[in-house]
Design an enzyme around this catalytic site. Structure first.
Site, PDB file in Angstrom:
ATOM      1  N   LYS A  27       1.035  -1.312   0.192  1.00 35.26           N
ATOM      2  CA  LYS A  27      -0.043   0.335   0.081  1.00 35.26           C
ATOM      3  C   LYS A  27       1.137   0.819   0.241  1.00 35.26           C
ATOM      4  O   LYS A  27       1.787   1.229   0.170  1.00 35.26           O
ATOM      5  CB  LYS A  27      -1.066  -0.099   0.703  1.00 35.26           C
ATOM      6  N   ARG A  39     -10.328 -11.620   0.890  1.00 36.90           N
ATOM      7  CA  ARG A  39     -11.082 -12.514   0.906  1.00 36.90           C
ATOM      8  C   ARG A  39     -10.036 -13.819   0.764  1.00 36.90           C
ATOM      9  O   ARG A  39     -11.018 -15.200   0.934  1.00 36.90           O
ATOM     10  CB  ARG A  39     -11.858 -12.293  -0.319  1.00 36.90           C
TER      11      ARG A  39
HETATM   12  N1  BES Z   1      -8.474  -3.568   4.425  1.00 36.13           N
HETATM   13  C1  BES Z   1      -7.925  -3.374   2.682  1.00 36.13           C
HETATM   14  C2  BES Z   1      -9.343  -3.011   2.285  1.00 36.13           C
HETATM   15  C3  BES Z   1      -9.706  -1.192   3.326  1.00 36.13           C
HETATM   16  C4  BES Z   1      -9.375  -0.530   1.935  1.00 36.13           C
HETATM   17  C5  BES Z   1     -10.262  -1.062   3.492  1.00 36.13           C
HETATM   18  C6  BES Z   1      -9.144   1.424   2.647  1.00 36.13           C
HETATM   19  C7  BES Z   1     -10.067   0.659   4.352  1.00 36.13           C
HETATM   20  C8  BES Z   1     -10.327   1.461   3.602  1.00 36.13           C
HETATM   21  C9  BES Z   1      -7.848  -4.661   2.323  1.00 36.13           C
HETATM   22  O1  BES Z   1      -7.071  -5.254   2.150  1.00 36.13           O
HETATM   23  C10 BES Z   1      -7.387  -4.202   0.253  1.00 36.13           C
HETATM   24  O2  BES Z   1      -6.777  -3.410   0.601  1.00 36.13           O
HETATM   25  N2  BES Z   1      -8.341  -4.102  -0.375  1.00 36.13           N
HETATM   26  C11 BES Z   1      -7.844  -3.616  -1.974  1.00 36.13           C
HETATM   27  C12 BES Z   1      -8.482  -5.412  -2.839  1.00 36.13           C
HETATM   28  C13 BES Z   1      -8.304  -4.883  -3.810  1.00 36.13           C
HETATM   29  C14 BES Z   1      -6.497  -5.053  -4.143  1.00 36.13           C
HETATM   30  C15 BES Z   1      -8.653  -6.120  -5.287  1.00 36.13           C
HETATM   31  C16 BES Z   1      -8.189  -2.722  -2.118  1.00 36.13           C
HETATM   32  O3  BES Z   1      -9.316  -2.330  -2.239  1.00 36.13           O
HETATM   33  O4  BES Z   1      -7.619  -1.682  -2.462  1.00 36.13           O
HETATM   34 MG    MG Z   2      -5.493  -5.596   1.851  1.00 37.99          MG
END
Ligand code: BES
Ligand code: MG
Ligand code: ZN
Length: 486
Positions: A265, A339
């Site tokens: 991230k 997931r």
């Molecule tokens: N924990 C995150 C989702 C999230 C992101 C919650 C920002 C709150 C704020 C999750 O694990 C994630 O990183 N999801 C990705 C999925 C994508 C790579 C398909 C996302 O939402 O960017």
């Molecule tokens: Mg994630």
């Protein structure tokens, strides 16, 4: 923590209680609440004078302080009597607690604000506790500490007040676990809290560690947890108070810190990924309330828990993992890890518990924030009746949900060319639904299921008297307890 840990119910009239501070309510219609209205009390003329002068308008969020004899009396706004409902009741009770925290007293008395309607007593209990929530565990200076500990409620002695109080405490547990940083709220910590709840509630607790769940074939959790030395856990709580009925199963994402893995991230707000275990705190909060209230139902809670970090052993884009139900998962983005760990939990629930239904809670996608902001949780599922029950409990608790369509077109988007499924849908499109479409592959045939994407509601919501700033919300605990009819 919730500062109020002690609740006393008193049959005395509010003007003779021993507490120094008493709170009573006034409606926008310029009438005192039924409990505040005491004929012959000398304070009534003073109140009437203040109301008639126009200074006191009864709006929610307003308050006026009177110093009368040796007491402090606060007249608090209840809003319009004809619009008074559960949501207002909670916020009003929350306002009462916030006022006392500001005055830095250790106890207070308050009327019930139920307006004589017993059903509202529960919401008053919830609101008083939620309004007394602050997360100050890491403030070391004494002047940052709040003294408030106990409340005496006058005019009502309904057991619903105590029920509301227990529910409020359970939401506060969920908030605390979410608010603690990733170096404290670890998978081990979640397992310890599950143990405390199990002991209190006479529940069965099973915790599988890395070797155990890997040997059992939980390739999703094993894959995601490869990149961290913090011991991962697969936690199962079982409560049987309902005889022979099939259990309802609650699954919660317990990702105690999500750096994104190799698909790292960006640094901005990465600290907020300590909240990525808030799905698991819905489960733990609900089980805490069940332990206290001992309802006649059967419920199972399942929490896959790990960090998602990067390192020499971390799983990689392109890897293929095999979940507990035997399906293979192509990893296209290691940040879509929620997931992947839930795939094992949903498969395990489906195989071992013959669930009446499964609900899962997860901070799964940033995309749900784009769609619904911090206002509503995105819900998707496979069964209309179950979805209707979710929506009903949503409106009675004020925890808003909005259904997104889990159409076949979206389900096709998670098919992989080389494995059974891939952990991403079409890039930049319908990301929240792709998450649900993936999860659906791991729910057993015919088992009603609803997925709750709480990434927008688990923290960051607009603050009010029962939701403090910069805090996990405990979103979902109240909705699920309502659904379970606890
Ligand atoms: N924990 C995150 C989702 C999230 C992101 C919650 C920002 C709150 C704020 C999750 O694990 C994630 O990183 N999801 C990705 C999925 C994508 C790579 C398909 C996302 O939402 O960017
Ligand atoms: Mg994630
Ligand atoms: Zn995550």
């Amino acid at each position: 923590m919730s500062h109020i840990t002690n609740i006393n119910l008193s049959k005395k009239s509010w003007d003779v209680v021993t507490e120094k501070l008493v709170i009573v309510g006034v409606y926008e219609e310029k009438t005192l609440s039924p409990i505040a209205e005491i004929i012959n009390s000398s304070s009534q003329n003073m109140f009437k004078h203040a109301i008639n002068s126009g200074d006191v308008n009864g709006k929610v969020g307003t308050s006026h302080t009177f110093y009368f004899n040796d007491k402090i009396i606060i007249l608090i706004g209840l809003g319009s009597q004809k619009n008074y409902d559960a949501n207002i009741a909670r916020v009003v009770a929350g306002n009462a607690s916030r006022l006392v925290i500001k005055k830095n007293l250790d106890s207070f008395a308050t009327e019930c604000f139920c307006g004589g309607e017993a059903k509202h007593c529960q919401f008053i209990g919830e609101g008083l506790v939620l309004g007394s929530y602050e997360f100050l565990d890491y403030k070391t200076k004494k002047n940052k500490k709040t003294k408030l500990e106990s409340v005496t409620i006058v005019g009502c002695n309904s057991s619903l007040l105590e029920k509301g109080f227990e529910i409020g405490k359970s939401v506060c547990l969920a908030r605390d676990l979410g608010n603690h940083p990733g170096n404290v709220s670890t998978p081990t910590k979640l397992a310890e809290i599950a143990k405390e709840i199990a002991t209190e509630g006479g529940m069965k607790l099973t915790v599988f560690d890395r070797k155990e769940f890997t040997d059992m074939g939980m390739g999703g959790l094993a894959g995601v947890s490869q990149g961290t030395d913090e011991p991962p856990k697969f936690i199962i709580l079982e409560y049987y108070g309902g005889g022979e009925e099939k259990p309802k199963v609650l699954v919660g994402k317990g990702l105690t810190f999500d750096a994104g893995g190799i698909s790292i991230k960006s640094a901005g707000k990465m600290d907020e990924m300590k909240y990525d275990m808030c799905g698991s705190t819905v489960v733990l909060g609900v089980f805490k309330a069940i332990a206290a209230l001992k309802p006649n139902i059967n419920v199972v809670g399942i929490i896959p828990s790990t960090e998602n970090l990067l390192g020499a052993k971390a799983y990689k884009p392109g890897d293929i993992l095999k979940a507990y139900n035997g399906k293979t998962i192509e990893i296209l983005n290691t940040d879509a890890e929620g997931r992947v760990i839930l795939s094992d939990a949903l498969s395990y629930a489906s195989k071992h518990f013959q669930p009446e239904y499964i609900l899962d809670f997860a901070t799964l996608t940033g995309a749900v924030l784009a769609a619904l902001g911090h206002v509503a949780t995105g819900v998707m599922g496979t069964n209309n009746d179950l979805m209707d029950t979710v929506k009903k409990s949503s409106s009675s608790t004020g925890e808003k949900v909005w259904e997104l369509p889990l159409w076949p077109e979206f389900c096709k988007q998670v098919e992989s060319d080389i494995a059974d499924v891939k952990n991403m849908g079409a890039p930049g499109q319908a990301g929240t639904i792709a998450g649900a479409a993936f999860l659906k592959e791991f729910v057993g045939e015919g088992i009603p299921w609803v997925h709750f994407d709480i990434a927008g509601t688990a923290w960051g919501v607009k603050p009010n008297s029962i939701n403090p700033k910069n805090s996990a919300t405990g979103w979902g605990v109240r909705l699920v307890l309502d659904m379970l009819e606890v």
